[in-house]
Motif scaffolding. Sequence first.
Motif, mmCIF file in Angstrom:
data_model
loop_
_atom_site.group_PDB
_atom_site.id
_atom_site.type_symbol
_atom_site.label_atom_id
_atom_site.label_comp_id
_atom_site.label_asym_id
_atom_site.label_seq_id
_atom_site.Cartn_x
_atom_site.Cartn_y
_atom_site.Cartn_z
ATOM 1 N N GLY A 154 32.190 -25.947 32.945
ATOM 2 C CA GLY A 154 31.176 -25.091 33.165
ATOM 3 C C GLY A 154 29.982 -24.210 34.346
ATOM 4 N N LEU A 155 30.559 -23.208 34.707
ATOM 5 C CA LEU A 155 30.215 -22.775 36.186
ATOM 6 C C LEU A 155 29.306 -21.541 35.908
ATOM 7 N N GLY A 156 28.562 -22.020 35.000
ATOM 8 C CA GLY A 156 27.118 -20.520 34.665
ATOM 9 C C GLY A 156 26.252 -20.961 35.642
ATOM 10 N N ALA A 158 37.041 -25.067 42.758
ATOM 11 C CA ALA A 158 37.346 -24.918 41.261
ATOM 12 C C ALA A 158 38.192 -24.036 40.445
ATOM 13 N N THR A 159 38.682 -24.356 39.038
ATOM 14 C CA THR A 159 39.349 -23.592 38.423
ATOM 15 C C THR A 159 39.383 -23.629 36.664
ATOM 16 N N THR A 160 40.697 -22.877 36.450
ATOM 17 C CA THR A 160 40.604 -22.403 34.599
ATOM 18 C C THR A 160 40.630 -23.735 34.380
ATOM 19 N N ASP A 161 41.671 -25.148 34.741
ATOM 20 C CA ASP A 161 42.780 -25.365 34.234
ATOM 21 C C ASP A 161 41.301 -26.808 33.921
ATOM 22 N N ALA A 162 41.765 -26.734 32.977
ATOM 23 C CA ALA A 162 41.063 -27.900 32.746
ATOM 24 C C ALA A 162 41.234 -28.736 32.003
ATOM 25 N N VAL A 220 34.179 -18.916 42.623
ATOM 26 C CA VAL A 220 33.589 -20.237 43.293
ATOM 27 C C VAL A 220 35.047 -20.598 44.321
ATOM 28 N N ASP A 221 36.084 -21.233 44.038
ATOM 29 C CA ASP A 221 36.809 -21.769 44.655
ATOM 30 C C ASP A 221 36.823 -20.730 45.728
ATOM 31 N N ALA A 222 36.559 -19.564 46.388
ATOM 32 C CA ALA A 222 36.865 -19.142 47.561
ATOM 33 C C ALA A 222 35.517 -19.347 48.232
ATOM 34 N N GLY A 223 34.285 -20.193 47.662
ATOM 35 C CA GLY A 223 33.112 -20.113 48.300
ATOM 36 C C GLY A 223 32.004 -19.326 47.844
ATOM 37 N N GLU A 224 32.091 -17.844 46.899
ATOM 38 C CA GLU A 224 31.397 -16.918 46.718
ATOM 39 C C GLU A 224 30.480 -17.979 45.426
ATOM 40 N N ASP A 254 36.350 -18.664 32.716
ATOM 41 C CA ASP A 254 36.244 -17.202 33.178
ATOM 42 C C ASP A 254 37.233 -17.278 34.305
ATOM 43 N N GLU A 255 38.100 -16.649 34.806
ATOM 44 C CA GLU A 255 38.915 -16.509 36.029
ATOM 45 C C GLU A 255 38.260 -16.042 37.216
ATOM 46 N N ASP A 256 37.222 -14.712 37.356
ATOM 47 C CA ASP A 256 36.231 -14.211 38.071
ATOM 48 C C ASP A 256 35.570 -15.279 38.625
#
Length: 456
Positions: A36-38, A96-100, A68-72, A61-63
Amino acid sequence: MKPQRSEPTRLHGAEAPEATQRRAFTGGSVPVAVYGLGKMGLPLAAVYAAVSGNVTGVDIDEDVARAVDAGECPVEGEPGLPETVRRLVADGSLSATTDATASAAAASVHVVIVPTLVEDDQPDLSTLEAAVRSVGAGLDAGDTVVIESTVPPRTCRDRVGPWLEAESGLELGEFGLAFCPERTMSGRALRDIRGSHPKVVGGADDESARVAELIYGEITDAEVITVDDCTTAECVKVFEGLYRDVNIGLANELATLSGEFGVDVTEAIEVANTQPFCDIHDPGPGVGGHCIPYYPYFVISEFESATPLLQTARHVNEYMPEYTVDQAVDALSDQGRDLGDSTAAVFGLTYRPGVDETRASPGVDVAELLADRADSVYAVDPVCTSSPPSGVERVSLDEIGARELDLAVIATAHDEFVEIPWEAFDDLVVVDARRQLDADAVPHPVSRLGDGSDER
């Protein structure tokens, strides 16, 4: 390039001295996954990464995960968070990833901080269940699972533990489970996580509690309070919200009686609060946000015993937007005018000043009610990015002065509203539901919530 990690260290059931375990955690050999990256999850992941140097954030959420994985930083309104995320990703401490499932298989500490929604006054644990089952699919003996999501009491005992056991094939005790509630506010999350308040931890067993206390002893600079079990920790978080909802309900009910009292209720509250045992909250047009309006239903809907106090407080607070509009009707009537023929502006759609969050916001409710009853309605909010309710036109602070208004309702006390040149409006009625304005400095009739202006 991200550093290569050796075989992960597991803390639950470890025989190494505690000082060695702490060094392992802060030295990067204890991989952490934060699910959870909210608004609360990303700051938590950032603090974990800053302390441990080895965190994978997981989000459906892929976006969000890609950013986050790009440092944003996809979370706005959190001072210091964008640069913290950028730095941590750059040095390999955070990804960061979507692969739980893959993240769960690689991690030895799992932190779940996904939202618990309320639908039709019923807690919806489906998001939590999906996250926990993903963790369970990759769970190994010696892993520790920490739940930070706010949940109804007994959720860890009756649901999370069984979900983890069913997915992993392990028994509780072979892995650790703790509830360590999030105690942060939007706009100050990094500061709160690092030590604005004591951190509460409760374990499903003694070893789980020990590991949770060890971890959060490094995460926070504040005191770590260890309670008897997960359920007690769950109650602590829910009780905090219940206290505020009931207290605000008291203040709001007193405000609705101000006309019959014939006094300014807020003045009486302020003086009553000089007594050390008295701490009555301020009245307002309702209770908003993703926490307080929902927590009562974690008890009302989940348990069999009657909860008349909680239900009454909810009824009072949910009624306040309507009361605010009724106050506007009375204020206009005092000037010989009718709401149905009036142009109204609601100042503030977010539930809190300076925070871009409209969930359960009284300002939104007031705008919707006015849209049903007034001739036309504008909404003014300097921080809100959400669309206004149907029938309400969004207008900027710079533009509102050029509109012909009959009614202004202050629903959120944004600092910017104090600087509004109220003298630019002709024949205006102001309803200050947040008691933000100095009524003597506004050259128009001002009705403030609870000021006794509707004396009978």
